[in-house]
Each structure stands twice: as structure tokens, then as C-alpha cells.
Motif scaffolding. Structure first.
Motif, mmCIF file in Angstrom:
data_model
loop_
_atom_site.group_PDB
_atom_site.id
_atom_site.type_symbol
_atom_site.label_atom_id
_atom_site.label_comp_id
_atom_site.label_asym_id
_atom_site.label_seq_id
_atom_site.Cartn_x
_atom_site.Cartn_y
_atom_site.Cartn_z
ATOM 1 N N ASP A 255 -8.371 -14.581 -2.124
ATOM 2 C CA ASP A 255 -9.131 -15.419 -3.056
ATOM 3 C C ASP A 255 -8.335 -15.787 -4.305
ATOM 4 O OD1 ASP A 255 -9.046 -12.975 -4.331
ATOM 5 O OD2 ASP A 255 -11.220 -12.771 -4.528
ATOM 6 N N GLY A 256 -7.071 -15.364 -4.383
ATOM 7 C CA GLY A 256 -6.226 -15.716 -5.518
ATOM 8 C C GLY A 256 -6.320 -14.767 -6.694
ATOM 9 N N ARG A 257 -7.069 -13.666 -6.561
ATOM 10 C CA ARG A 257 -7.174 -12.679 -7.645
ATOM 11 C C ARG A 257 -6.149 -11.574 -7.439
ATOM 12 N NH1 ARG A 257 -11.413 -9.494 -7.775
ATOM 13 N NH2 ARG A 257 -11.873 -9.845 -5.601
ATOM 14 N N VAL A 258 -5.614 -11.075 -8.554
ATOM 15 C CA VAL A 258 -4.673 -9.961 -8.487
ATOM 16 C C VAL A 258 -5.445 -8.688 -8.161
ATOM 17 C CG1 VAL A 258 -2.993 -8.569 -9.750
ATOM 18 C CG2 VAL A 258 -3.072 -11.038 -10.101
ATOM 19 N N LEU A 259 -5.049 -8.023 -7.079
ATOM 20 C CA LEU A 259 -5.703 -6.794 -6.640
ATOM 21 C C LEU A 259 -5.007 -5.549 -7.175
ATOM 22 C CD1 LEU A 259 -6.203 -7.748 -2.884
ATOM 23 C CD2 LEU A 259 -7.877 -7.948 -4.751
ATOM 24 N N GLU A 260 -3.682 -5.582 -7.190
ATOM 25 C CA GLU A 260 -2.899 -4.403 -7.560
ATOM 26 C C GLU A 260 -1.647 -4.823 -8.319
ATOM 27 O OE1 GLU A 260 -3.800 -1.279 -6.816
ATOM 28 O OE2 GLU A 260 -5.309 -1.621 -5.259
ATOM 29 N N LYS A 261 -1.189 -3.908 -9.167
ATOM 30 C CA LYS A 261 0.098 -4.061 -9.838
ATOM 31 C C LYS A 261 0.769 -2.695 -9.808
ATOM 32 C CE LYS A 261 2.336 -4.527 -14.290
ATOM 33 N NZ LYS A 261 2.189 -4.588 -15.735
ATOM 34 N N TRP A 262 2.076 -2.682 -9.571
ATOM 35 C CA TRP A 262 2.812 -1.425 -9.684
ATOM 36 C C TRP A 262 4.221 -1.714 -10.178
ATOM 37 C CZ3 TRP A 262 1.451 -3.719 -5.172
ATOM 38 C CH2 TRP A 262 2.461 -4.042 -4.273
ATOM 39 N N GLU A 263 4.722 -0.763 -10.919
ATOM 40 C CA GLU A 263 6.081 -0.827 -11.444
ATOM 41 C C GLU A 263 6.897 0.225 -10.727
ATOM 42 O OE1 GLU A 263 5.208 -0.168 -15.583
ATOM 43 O OE2 GLU A 263 5.075 -2.325 -15.961
ATOM 44 N N GLY A 264 8.105 -0.141 -10.314
ATOM 45 C CA GLY A 264 8.949 0.778 -9.568
ATOM 46 C C GLY A 264 8.729 0.605 -8.077
ATOM 47 N N VAL A 265 9.344 1.480 -7.327
ATOM 48 C CA VAL A 265 9.265 1.431 -5.862
ATOM 49 C C VAL A 265 8.045 2.228 -5.414
ATOM 50 C CG1 VAL A 265 10.456 2.036 -3.717
ATOM 51 C CG2 VAL A 265 11.764 1.200 -5.687
ATOM 52 N N LEU A 266 7.235 1.602 -4.594
ATOM 53 C CA LEU A 266 6.025 2.232 -4.082
ATOM 54 C C LEU A 266 6.326 2.859 -2.720
ATOM 55 C CD1 LEU A 266 3.061 2.323 -5.087
ATOM 56 C CD2 LEU A 266 2.612 0.386 -3.610
ATOM 57 N N PRO A 267 5.845 4.069 -2.461
ATOM 58 C CA PRO A 267 6.050 4.655 -1.126
ATOM 59 C C PRO A 267 5.508 3.729 -0.031
ATOM 60 C CG PRO A 267 5.184 6.298 -2.636
ATOM 61 C CD PRO A 267 5.129 4.981 -3.354
ATOM 62 N N ALA A 268 6.230 3.627 1.058
ATOM 63 C CA ALA A 268 5.887 2.700 2.138
ATOM 64 C C ALA A 268 4.461 2.901 2.645
ATOM 65 C CB ALA A 268 6.887 2.838 3.283
ATOM 66 N N LYS A 269 4.037 4.145 2.798
ATOM 67 C CA LYS A 269 2.696 4.411 3.331
ATOM 68 C C LYS A 269 1.617 3.859 2.399
ATOM 69 C CE LYS A 269 -0.390 7.961 4.946
ATOM 70 N NZ LYS A 269 -0.689 9.315 5.220
ATOM 71 N N LEU A 270 1.793 4.050 1.102
ATOM 72 C CA LEU A 270 0.825 3.548 0.133
ATOM 73 C C LEU A 270 0.815 2.021 0.125
ATOM 74 C CD1 LEU A 270 -1.255 4.204 -2.025
ATOM 75 C CD2 LEU A 270 0.600 4.455 -3.661
ATOM 76 N N LEU A 271 1.976 1.415 0.193
ATOM 77 C CA LEU A 271 2.059 -0.045 0.236
ATOM 78 C C LEU A 271 1.369 -0.583 1.485
ATOM 79 C CD1 LEU A 271 3.037 -2.729 -0.877
ATOM 80 C CD2 LEU A 271 5.263 -2.274 0.177
ATOM 81 N N ASP A 272 1.624 0.038 2.625
ATOM 82 C CA ASP A 272 0.972 -0.383 3.871
ATOM 83 C C ASP A 272 -0.549 -0.287 3.756
ATOM 84 O OD1 ASP A 272 3.366 -0.951 5.127
ATOM 85 O OD2 ASP A 272 3.491 0.994 6.135
ATOM 86 N N GLU A 273 -1.056 0.776 3.162
ATOM 87 C CA GLU A 273 -2.506 0.948 2.998
ATOM 88 C C GLU A 273 -3.089 -0.141 2.104
ATOM 89 O OE1 GLU A 273 -2.901 4.940 1.521
ATOM 90 O OE2 GLU A 273 -2.392 5.835 3.467
ATOM 91 N N MET A 274 -2.402 -0.467 1.012
ATOM 92 C CA MET A 274 -2.887 -1.518 0.111
ATOM 93 C C MET A 274 -2.909 -2.866 0.822
ATOM 94 S SD MET A 274 -1.358 -0.436 -3.665
ATOM 95 C CE MET A 274 -0.120 -1.649 -3.538
ATOM 96 N N ILE A 275 -1.869 -3.155 1.582
ATOM 97 C CA ILE A 275 -1.807 -4.427 2.320
ATOM 98 C C ILE A 275 -2.895 -4.476 3.383
ATOM 99 C CG2 ILE A 275 -0.395 -5.770 3.936
ATOM 100 C CD1 ILE A 275 2.039 -4.917 2.193
ATOM 101 N N ASP A 276 -3.098 -3.374 4.100
ATOM 102 C CA ASP A 276 -4.157 -3.324 5.120
ATOM 103 C C ASP A 276 -5.519 -3.646 4.514
ATOM 104 O OD1 ASP A 276 -2.365 -2.687 7.121
ATOM 105 O OD2 ASP A 276 -2.806 -0.535 7.093
ATOM 106 N N ARG A 277 -5.820 -3.022 3.357
ATOM 107 C CA ARG A 277 -7.103 -3.266 2.672
ATOM 108 C C ARG A 277 -7.241 -4.723 2.256
ATOM 109 N NH1 ARG A 277 -6.073 1.680 0.169
ATOM 110 N NH2 ARG A 277 -5.383 0.644 -1.727
ATOM 111 N N ALA A 278 -6.166 -5.280 1.714
ATOM 112 C CA ALA A 278 -6.199 -6.669 1.247
ATOM 113 C C ALA A 278 -6.369 -7.631 2.411
ATOM 114 C CB ALA A 278 -4.938 -6.991 0.464
ATOM 115 N N LEU A 279 -5.678 -7.385 3.510
ATOM 116 C CA LEU A 279 -5.791 -8.273 4.679
ATOM 117 C C LEU A 279 -7.177 -8.191 5.324
ATOM 118 C CD1 LEU A 279 -2.280 -7.774 6.303
ATOM 119 C CD2 LEU A 279 -3.151 -9.875 5.240
ATOM 120 N N ALA A 280 -7.833 -7.040 5.199
ATOM 121 C CA ALA A 280 -9.151 -6.856 5.794
ATOM 122 C C ALA A 280 -10.257 -7.567 4.994
ATOM 123 C CB ALA A 280 -9.474 -5.368 5.899
ATOM 124 N N GLN A 281 -9.964 -7.942 3.760
ATOM 125 C CA GLN A 281 -10.991 -8.597 2.912
ATOM 126 C C GLN A 281 -11.160 -10.040 3.274
ATOM 127 O OE1 GLN A 281 -9.999 -7.926 -1.200
ATOM 128 N NE2 GLN A 281 -10.366 -5.740 -1.047
#
Length: 155
Positions: free
Chosen positions: A129-155
Motif C-alpha cells: 500500500d506504499g506505507r513504510v512497515l519497517e526500518k533497520w540500521e545495520g545488517v539484519l539477520p537473514a531469518k529475521l529479514l525473511d520473516e519480515m518479508i513473508d509478513r509483508a508479502l502476505a498482506q
């Protein structure tokens, strides 16, 4: 009391309008983030000289390749002062298929969507929908990034 609670509840990510981001990529094409409405967009601010940023680059390319068909679009914004002179060879060297936008040093000051970027890498996940869901600084662990993407794609 209610005013104090309202102030605490303010979400600064809600103030960002990602659709206003429009920059040229390393090949000279003008890319506007608003054109990706309906997709989940991962915007990654980086610099070619940033050691920690380099750790993210292969992972981001892998995400574009594997999750692009699901509606994920990765966009890199290079903040090198030399701009396209270093970013295009960088894109070619890493065989990046996602757009690399030339941000130069514009994001060090207020007034642009996502600015100021004070830590590299800094990434944002923008929903369909064009809204910012998450912001992070630095390198995010792959598992956490995958979970965030999964949630966003499911919306």
C-alpha cells in the motif's frame, strides 16, 4: 494525560512518503518508488566503501531473484559521492539485477523521503500500500529479514 499518550504513540515511519522518492539509476533511467505500489519494496541505502553494506549485497540479490516473483522489489540507493562513476561498476561486478539509484550525498540532510540516513546500511520495508512497515540500521539477520518479508508479502 491523553496528549502525553498520543505523543508516545506517534509512529515516525508514518511520516515518510516513499512514493516521493525519485532518482536516476546507474543507467540514467528515472525511477520513482511510487511506481511500485502493489509490490513490497525493500529500499537499501548503502555505499560501496561500507564494509557492512557489502555483506548485505549478495543476500539482497538472492532475495530479488527468489522473491521477486512473489511481489518483492529490492532497490539499492548508493550514497557514494562519486555517484554513477563507482556505482555502475559496482552493480556490474556484483551482477545486480535490481535497480541501483544514485543518491550521492543527498540523504545526509532533511527534506527527502527517508532522510537523513546517518547509519550505513539503512533499510526500509515498504508495504504493497506504499506505507513504510519497517526500518533497520545495520545488517539484519537473514531469518529475521525473511520473516519480515513473508509478513509483508502476505498482506
Amino acid at each position: 494525560m491523553l496528549l502525553a499518550l498520543a505523543a508516545c504513540a506517534h509512529n515516525p515511519l508514518a511520516d515518510i512518503d516513499p512514493g516521493q522518492l525519485a532518482l536516476e539509476d546507474t543507467r540514467g533511467a528515472r525511477i520513482q518508488l511510487g511506481a511500485f505500489n502493489g509490490e513490497v519494496v525493500l529500499v537499501n541505502f548503502f555505499a560501496t566503501w561500507c564494509f557492512f553494506c557489502l555483506g548485505d549485497i549478495p543476500r539482497l540479490e538472492q532475495l530479488q531473484e527468489t522473491r521477486g516473483k512473489d511481489g518483492l522489489q529490492v532497490i539499492g540507493v548508493g550514497l557514494d559521492r562519486e555517484g554513477v562513476q563507482v556505482l555502475e561498476p559496482f552493480r556490474q561486478f556484483y551482477h545486480l539485477t535490481y535497480p541501483i539509484l544514485v543518491g550521492a550525498d543527498r540523504f545526509g540532510r532533511e527534506g527527502l523521503p527517508f532522510a537523513p540516513v546517518t547509519v550505513l546500511p539503512t533499510s526500509y520495508l515498504v508495504g504493497r500500500d506504499g506505507r513504510v512497515l519497517e526500518k533497520w540500521e545495520g545488517v539484519l539477520p537473514a531469518k529475521l529479514l525473511d520473516e519480515m518479508i513473508d509478513r509483508a508479502l502476505a498482506q
